[in-house]
Enzyme design. Structure first.
Site, short mmCIF file in Angstrom:
data_model
loop_
_atom_site.label_atom_id
_atom_site.label_comp_id
_atom_site.label_asym_id
_atom_site.label_seq_id
_atom_site.Cartn_x
_atom_site.Cartn_y
_atom_site.Cartn_z
N ALA A 194 1.05 -1.29 -0.13
CA ALA A 194 0.26 -0.43 0.12
C ALA A 194 0.83 1.29 0.08
O ALA A 194 0.71 2.23 -0.99
CB ALA A 194 -0.86 -0.37 0.96
N CYS A 201 15.50 -9.50 -0.48
CA CYS A 201 16.42 -8.62 0.38
C CYS A 201 15.98 -9.55 1.81
O CYS A 201 14.07 -9.86 2.35
CB CYS A 201 16.14 -7.51 0.80
SG CYS A 201 16.76 -6.41 2.10
N ASP A 202 16.27 -10.78 2.48
CA ASP A 202 16.40 -11.02 3.88
C ASP A 202 16.73 -10.16 4.28
O ASP A 202 17.88 -9.29 4.81
CB ASP A 202 16.77 -12.32 3.72
CG ASP A 202 16.82 -13.27 4.89
OD1 ASP A 202 16.38 -12.16 6.08
OD2 ASP A 202 16.66 -14.32 5.45
N TYR A 204 7.14 -9.92 20.87
CA TYR A 204 7.03 -9.06 20.37
C TYR A 204 6.29 -7.58 20.94
O TYR A 204 6.71 -7.36 20.07
CB TYR A 204 5.72 -9.54 19.24
CG TYR A 204 5.26 -8.86 18.59
CD1 TYR A 204 5.87 -8.59 16.92
CD2 TYR A 204 3.75 -7.96 18.86
CE1 TYR A 204 5.20 -8.08 15.82
CE2 TYR A 204 3.11 -6.84 17.53
CZ TYR A 204 3.62 -7.37 16.37
OH TYR A 204 3.42 -5.85 15.09
N ASP A 259 11.95 -7.24 -0.24
CA ASP A 259 11.02 -8.41 -0.10
C ASP A 259 11.84 -9.76 -0.34
O ASP A 259 12.78 -9.69 -1.27
CB ASP A 259 9.63 -8.59 -0.56
CG ASP A 259 8.20 -9.11 0.14
OD1 ASP A 259 8.73 -9.95 0.77
OD2 ASP A 259 7.61 -8.53 0.35
#
Length: 246
Positions: free
Chosen positions: A20, A61-62, A154, A36
């Site tokens: 987005a 890309c990691d 998290y 990504d």
């Protein structure tokens, strides 16, 4: 910062908030590197941009690999001649991460916090080298502003992103680089699919989940508002976008 003719790197650009945001930036005249680990998803975003006559390229890309991050930002400069915006958005979620197996929670720290620190560091160095200044935006979470018993690791990672970003406010005066963070509530992205499709449909029907476009609008605001450095934007379903007091 006026977004037209700027160059941005968006990690996690293959879906959700990242996709987005790529579309929002392209609509305003930016060229974007879609970063990504999922090549198919990243290419779909690039194809969507092409269908809108915009400019975007994919870079696998990691974000947990320093070399990948370095190559991605270097690629942006090589391809477009500059780097103006870094949106460090790639992330993973989880539920009960207070687990005995360190593999379960270290991955969350590696992706949601360590990779954000590394990406910010590399982007800032590239921006300093070019001398153009720039904007870095890091995706945190509303959970980063308070405790969450179901996902303590998290919550810790996202709280780290918040205070890391706040702590770099001084870069505005030192290097004309603004680092900010966004803290959205629950967003309708692939990460939310763990709730189950039936639950997601209920949330959508009740307007109790944010569309990713709302977060993209917040990112655009943070880029365009030159007064924001070390700022934390809170994005909620009830109250919309607002800033957390420093």
């Amino acid at each position: 910062m006026d977004i037209i003719d700027k160059v941005a790197v968006v990690s996690g650009g293959g879906s959700g908030i990242g996709r987005a945001t790529v579309l929002a930036l392209v609509e305003r005249g930016a060229s974007v590197v879609v970063a990504d680990v999922d090549e198919a998803a990243g290419q779909r975003t690039v194809d969507l941009v092409a269908g809108r006559k915009g400019t975007a390229v994919f870079a696998r890309c990691d974000v947990t690999e320093i070399d990948d991050l370095s190559r991605t930002f270097a690629f942006a400069i090589e391809r477009f001649g500059q780097l103006d915006v870094a949106f460090n958005n790639a992330g993973v979620g989880g539920e009960d991460l207070f687990a005995d197996d360190p593999g379960d929670w270290k991955r969350v720290i590696d992706i949601d916090l360590t990779a954000v620190i590394d990406a910010t560091r590399i982007a800032v160095r590239e921006m300093e080298r070019t001398g153009r200044g720039g904007v870095v935006i890091n995706t945190a979470s509303l959970i980063g502003l308070g405790p969450m018993a179901d996902a303590p690791v998290y919550a810790a990672a996202k709280a780290g992103v918040v205070n890391f970003s706040r702590s770099l406010a001084y870069l505005k005066e030192e290097s004309c680089i603004r680092v900010n963070a966004i803290c959205p509530e629950l967003v309708d992205t692939p990460m939310a699919h763990g709730l189950g499709e039936e639950r997601l449909e209920d949330l959508r029907a009740a307007d109790e989940i944010l569309p990713p476009e709302e977060i993209a609008a917040g990112v655009v605001e943070l880029i365009e508002d030159d007064s924001r450095a070390g700022a934390v934007m809170r994005i909620t379903i009830r109250d919309g976008r607002g800033y957390v007091p420093t």
